[in-house]
Design an enzyme around this catalytic site. Structure first.
Site, mmCIF file in Angstrom:
data_model
loop_
_atom_site.group_PDB
_atom_site.id
_atom_site.type_symbol
_atom_site.label_atom_id
_atom_site.label_comp_id
_atom_site.label_asym_id
_atom_site.label_seq_id
_atom_site.Cartn_x
_atom_site.Cartn_y
_atom_site.Cartn_z
ATOM 1 C CB THR A 1 -0.896 0.020 1.260
ATOM 2 O OG1 THR A 1 -1.558 1.282 1.387
ATOM 3 C CG2 THR A 1 -0.072 -0.215 2.521
ATOM 4 C CE1 TYR B 1 -4.096 -1.988 5.589
ATOM 5 C CE2 TYR B 1 -3.375 0.218 5.014
ATOM 6 C CZ TYR B 1 -3.764 -1.045 4.639
ATOM 7 O OH TYR B 1 -3.819 -1.379 3.307
#
Length: 371
Positions: free
Chosen positions: A140, A183
């Site tokens: 990501t 995250y």
């Protein structure tokens, strides 16, 4: 470990050197599985089916490829089940993950277990086979943090970098890593494990640091998959909540282009082993949330109600991928225009959800007008 009856004798696919797609019932995973099954590969999907709606993706895959798709309903944290699923794989596409920043803030320990331990389970299962099994990992743009040091100005409902190099090309792979939120830490750590297994053990691995991927089979929610989420809310006549001022910018990439990149990385794994690539739509497909809503209004033919709320933790005001490296190394074509892709996704969502056409122009026609 539970194997579904995708076809009579489904477990046999485990003995046919399948392509393993973890999280294969999810948005990107199901599109990858469809591509590889269409090319004649046996595909084994490993998915816990926790995300609402992904079971429909699995059923869709079974109907399209009854002799090519098998599925194991299992958790990526189950070390034994993961090793069994990976035992005969010829290649692995690791999509299984906890995918929301908000969820990671609520339960950081579970986020750690899924994203870090789950990835390590898979990497080590492949390492112990003593074979060269390619693994392509879905990372990501959050590995670069909130990019607060990038000076921005606001023009035309969108943030723009003051630095012309970033404004013209985007954020490159040389950008220092800076993990924010649980995250960001868990995906960033997994990203680094995947790359280090290439360095330490010679594993044929590659990392895709993705920006915003959108397209068919996306079950968008407020926490993840914002392009589809905005469209779903608009099509159903519900308001859209924007966190921040709506001028934050992302580069969006159609799922067909993302699948092309993953497939190319597999085919060229010897030349991209141990590399990380920023994968997104690039500067030509960079849009703000406000700009997307304006386009959605044009597509559906009516205004969309918006509600504004506070910024969320770790949100980047600007992120656009510098896609020059991935395009050059993998020989990728120019990505789909976001105008065309978003209109096409609106048409698919309308049909998938059985929604009546909104506005004066049926959505399929609106999509065709942009082709």
């Amino acid at each position: 470990m539970k194997t579904t009856d995708a076809q009579a004798g489904a477990p046999a696919v485990l003995r046919r050197r399948p392509v393993l797609v973890t999280g294969g019932a999810g948005f990107i995973g199901s599109n990858l599985a469809d591509r590889f099954a269409s090319e004649g590969h046996d595909v084994l999907i490993y998915d816990v089916l926790a995300r609402p709606g992904v079971d429909r993706n699995l059923e869709w895959l079974k109907k399209r490829h009854p002799s090519k798709i098998s599925a194991v309903i299992g958790d990526i944290r189950d070390e034994t089940a993961v090793a069994d699923a990976a035992s005969e794989a010829q290649a692995v596409f690791h999509m299984a993950a906890q995918v929301a920043v908000t969820t990671s803030l609520v339960d950081p320990r579970e986020d750690f277990e899924i994203n870090i331990r789950g990835t390590l389970n898979l990497l080590d299962a492949l390492r112990q086979r003593n074979e060269r099994v390619p693994l392509i990992f879905a990372s990501t743009n959050k590995v670069y943090g909130d990019l607060a040091d990038v000076e921005l100005e606001k023009t035309n409902d969108a943030y723009k970098p003051r630095d012309p190099a970033i404004r013209d090309a985007g954020i490159g792979e040389t950008r220092p890593l800076d993990f924010h939120t649980p995250y960001g830490c868990s995906k960033g750590a997994a990203d680094q494990y995947v790359l280090d297994y290439a360095r330490s053990f010679g594993a044929p691995t590659c990392v895709m640091r993705m920006s915003c991927i959108y397209g068919q089979r996306q079950m968008g929610t407020e926490d993840q998959g914002w392009v589809a989420h905005f469209l779903i809310r608009a099509l159903e006549g519900e308001p859209i909540t924007i966190y921040g001022d709506g001028c934050q910018v992302r580069d969006v990439l159609d799922i067909s282009d993302a699948v092309d990149a993953y497939a190319a990385a597999w085919k060229q794994i010897d030349s991209v082993q141990g590399r990380a690539f920023n994968l997104g739509g690039g500067p030509k497909n960079a849009i703000s949330l406000r700009q997307l809503i304006t386009h959605i209004e044009d597509v559906i033919g009516r205004p969309v109600e918006t509600i504004y709320s506070d910024w969320r933790a770790g949100d980047q005001r600007y992120y656009v991928s510098d896609t020059r490296l991935v395009t050059r190394k993998l020989g990728l074509k120019q990505p789909t225009s976001w105008l065309k892709g978003v209109a096409a996704l609106a048409s698919w969502l309308q049909a998938e959800r059985g929604l009546a056409s909104l506005g004066s122009t049926p959505l399929p026609q609106a999509a065709e007008a942009l082709s």
